[in-house]
Motif scaffolding. Structure first.
Motif, PDB file in Angstrom:
ATOM      1  N   HIS A  24      27.026  14.767  95.931  1.00  0.00           N
ATOM      2  CA  HIS A  24      28.371  15.257  96.252  1.00  0.00           C
ATOM      3  C   HIS A  24      29.374  14.940  95.145  1.00  0.00           C
ATOM      4  CE1 HIS A  24      28.013  17.037 100.261  1.00  0.00           C
ATOM      5  NE2 HIS A  24      27.004  16.199 100.417  1.00  0.00           N
ATOM      6  N   ILE A  25      29.161  13.862  94.421  1.00  0.00           N
ATOM      7  CA  ILE A  25      30.001  13.598  93.242  1.00  0.00           C
ATOM      8  C   ILE A  25      29.803  14.716  92.218  1.00  0.00           C
ATOM      9  CG2 ILE A  25      30.325  12.084  91.249  1.00  0.00           C
ATOM     10  CD1 ILE A  25      29.676   9.723  93.074  1.00  0.00           C
ATOM     11  N   PHE A  26      28.553  15.074  91.960  1.00  0.00           N
ATOM     12  CA  PHE A  26      28.268  16.122  90.985  1.00  0.00           C
ATOM     13  C   PHE A  26      28.793  17.481  91.453  1.00  0.00           C
ATOM     14  CE2 PHE A  26      24.391  13.432  89.721  1.00  0.00           C
ATOM     15  CZ  PHE A  26      25.154  12.736  88.796  1.00  0.00           C
ATOM     16  N   SER A  43      44.192  15.307  85.542  1.00  0.00           N
ATOM     17  CA  SER A  43      42.870  14.691  85.616  1.00  0.00           C
ATOM     18  C   SER A  43      41.916  15.583  86.408  1.00  0.00           C
ATOM     19  CB  SER A  43      42.960  13.320  86.288  1.00  0.00           C
ATOM     20  OG  SER A  43      41.660  12.780  86.473  1.00  0.00           O
ATOM     21  N   LEU A  44      40.676  15.632  85.965  1.00  0.00           N
ATOM     22  CA  LEU A  44      39.650  16.380  86.696  1.00  0.00           C
ATOM     23  C   LEU A  44      39.037  15.550  87.822  1.00  0.00           C
ATOM     24  CD1 LEU A  44      37.771  18.081  83.730  1.00  0.00           C
ATOM     25  CD2 LEU A  44      39.609  19.009  85.138  1.00  0.00           C
ATOM     26  N   LEU A  45      39.416  14.283  87.902  1.00  0.00           N
ATOM     27  CA  LEU A  45      38.869  13.386  88.908  1.00  0.00           C
ATOM     28  C   LEU A  45      39.911  13.133  89.985  1.00  0.00           C
ATOM     29  CD1 LEU A  45      37.236  10.846  86.431  1.00  0.00           C
ATOM     30  CD2 LEU A  45      36.053  12.602  87.739  1.00  0.00           C
ATOM     31  N   ASN A  46      39.729  13.747  91.157  1.00  0.00           N
ATOM     32  CA  ASN A  46      40.683  13.498  92.234  1.00  0.00           C
ATOM     33  C   ASN A  46      40.380  12.175  92.928  1.00  0.00           C
ATOM     34  OD1 ASN A  46      38.566  13.946  94.141  1.00  0.00           O
ATOM     35  ND2 ASN A  46      38.951  16.156  94.066  1.00  0.00           N
ATOM     36  N   ASP A  47      41.234  11.789  93.877  1.00  0.00           N
ATOM     37  CA  ASP A  47      41.100  10.480  94.511  1.00  0.00           C
ATOM     38  C   ASP A  47      39.778  10.329  95.259  1.00  0.00           C
ATOM     39  OD1 ASP A  47      43.508   9.700  93.545  1.00  0.00           O
ATOM     40  OD2 ASP A  47      44.604   9.839  95.433  1.00  0.00           O
ATOM     41  N   ALA A  70      37.014   7.568  94.488  1.00  0.00           N
ATOM     42  CA  ALA A  70      36.567   6.633  95.519  1.00  0.00           C
ATOM     43  C   ALA A  70      35.051   6.621  95.619  1.00  0.00           C
ATOM     44  CB  ALA A  70      37.189   7.003  96.864  1.00  0.00           C
ATOM     45  N   LEU A  71      34.431   7.793  95.536  1.00  0.00           N
ATOM     46  CA  LEU A  71      32.972   7.868  95.569  1.00  0.00           C
ATOM     47  C   LEU A  71      32.358   7.215  94.330  1.00  0.00           C
ATOM     48  CD1 LEU A  71      32.491  11.501  96.928  1.00  0.00           C
ATOM     49  CD2 LEU A  71      31.921   9.383  98.123  1.00  0.00           C
ATOM     50  N   LEU A  72      32.973   7.431  93.167  1.00  0.00           N
ATOM     51  CA  LEU A  72      32.498   6.788  91.949  1.00  0.00           C
ATOM     52  C   LEU A  72      32.575   5.277  92.082  1.00  0.00           C
ATOM     53  CD1 LEU A  72      34.149   9.129  89.296  1.00  0.00           C
ATOM     54  CD2 LEU A  72      31.700   8.840  89.674  1.00  0.00           C
TER      55      LEU A  72
END
Length: 405
Positions: free
Chosen positions: A207-209, A251-255, A259-261
């Motif tokens: 799901h991260i990917f 940023s391409l990384l949302n919250d 959090a998953l990372l």
């Protein structure tokens, strides 16, 4: 997070004293005058909906909430040890039944009830310690994510296993093929031919990917997205690159992804912009240190996960000695944190089996118990001894000594 109405007061108590104070509070569960003057009232939580309640009432509420946590979300038979101890604790202190009445109610011996009460009091002290003694330190390491969403993510059950990251990436890309077609964007994969094995939870990793690829496709404005995977003996690195001129400052990384990372302990090496080119680099060690907790109180493993949230390691739990031994032989953890008071096979026997089996005798075992007997622990082969309720800095120090952190 509930607001405080006054400055927090430090409680410089040893674990033994804290356990005795926990027992004292339980024994006076309905004596609000006594609870009002109990030392724990210096740290009880107050919020808007409790502003009119006395601190004695708030301590009573905390005790009730902690007792409920002994059986929180534990799908097990009512006669099993954790569930039975929860019932013994509630019948004794909340329902105010005598030991004799509890024995009749649960059809167990009085001796067993006393054992269950001692173990439950230890578990309850661990919960209260995490609230009253460690709360400030926990707040320092928790990331500033949206609290409800982050809480839900923290509750995810993780199942770490060795898996080919290429398989996860291919699966994630297939999940967004319709989006790729709609946006006329191609995702180019540059990966080694041989499998690239990492230790991770495949469900969360996938799901991260998916989220990363979906955001990249939506922001790439019709240009291709390239994902490169490289691996060496120490770690695997994934680089995602795209052309995104109109979103270069975002940023391409949302919250949620962050959090998953954080939940997976993956390192965000880069999230940079070079002109209109965006690059994200994620790295994750192939052999992230693993700490195995063997304790039939599952709240301890949850507490240790919070204690170690800022470190690159993962915590895996076993709720009895037999499954703990089997899991240790399978996953070969870097260290084991072992309770003593467990049903069927106690911690002393587990420790001796660790020492006598060639697959586990090299694994450092840290005894964590309410019984203050470090000499016995060391004689049986333990590498460290910690008293319950356990402190964050003691856990960290013990794991540092074993080169886990």
């Amino acid at each position: 997070m509930e607001a405080r109405d006054e400055k927090a007061v430090q409680l410089p108590y040893s674990q033994d004293v804290f356990l005795q104070l926990t027992k004292d509070a339980l024994e006076h569960y309905y004596d609000l005058t006594h609870l009002q003057n109990h030392p724990f009232t210096q740290k009880v939580r107050r919020s808007d909906d409790t502003s009119k309640e006395t601190r004695g009432h708030l301590l009573q509420r905390d005790l009730s909430r902690a007792i409920d946590m002994l059986d929180f979300n534990q799908p097990r038979a009512s006669g099993s040890s954790p569930s039975r101890r929860y019932n013994v604790m509630r019948l004794r202190y909340v329902d105010q039944l005598t030991i004799q009445h509890i024995a009749h109610e649960l059809s167990i011996s009085e001796r067993q009830i006393y054992r269950d009460l001692r173990h439950s009091e230890e578990d309850l002290a661990t919960i209260l310690w995490s609230w009253y003694m460690e709360e400030a330190a926990e707040e320092e390491v928790e990331p500033d994510f949206d609290e409800p969403a982050f809480f839900e993510i923290e509750q995810l059950q993780t199942n770490f296993q060795s898996i080919d990251i290429k398989r996860l990436i291919f699966s994630a890309r297939s999940s967004i093929e319709q989006l790729m077609s709609k946006r006329n964007v191609e995702i180019i994969l540059d990966m080694p031919q041989e499998p690239v094995m990492i230790s991770t939870d495949s469900f969360i990793a996938k799901h991260i990917f998916i989220n990363l690829m979906s955001v990249a496709v939506q922001k790439s404005e019709g240009k291709s997205v390239r994902i490169t995977v490289k691996a060496n003996e120490n770690k695997t690195v994934l680089n995602l690159s795209l052309f995104a001129p109109s979103s270069s400052s975002q940023s391409l990384l949302n919250d949620i992804t962050l959090a998953l990372l954080h939940r997976m302990k993956w390192e965000i090496s880069q999230d940079v912009c070079k002109g209109s080119r965006r690059n994200i680099q994620l790295s994750f060690g192939k052999n992230m240190p693993t700490v195995l907790v063997i304790d039939d109180f599952e709240g301890l493993s949850r507490l240790l996960k919070r204690y170690l949230a800022g470190y690159q390691c993962r915590v895996i739990a076993a709720t009895d000695g037999i499954s703990g031994l089997a899991l240790a032989r399978e996953i070969q953890p870097n260290a084991v944190i072992l309770d003593v008071m467990m049903p069927d096979m106690d911690g002393w026997e587990v420790l001796q089996r660790f020492q006598n089996h060639p697959d586990t005798q090299h694994i450092p075992v840290i005894i964590c118990s309410v019984f203050n007997d470090p000499e016995l622990a060391f004689a049986l082969g333990a590498s460290s001894f910690l008293s319950k309720p356990v402190k964050r800095d003691e856990i960290v120090k013990a794991l540092h000594m074993e080169s886990v952190l």
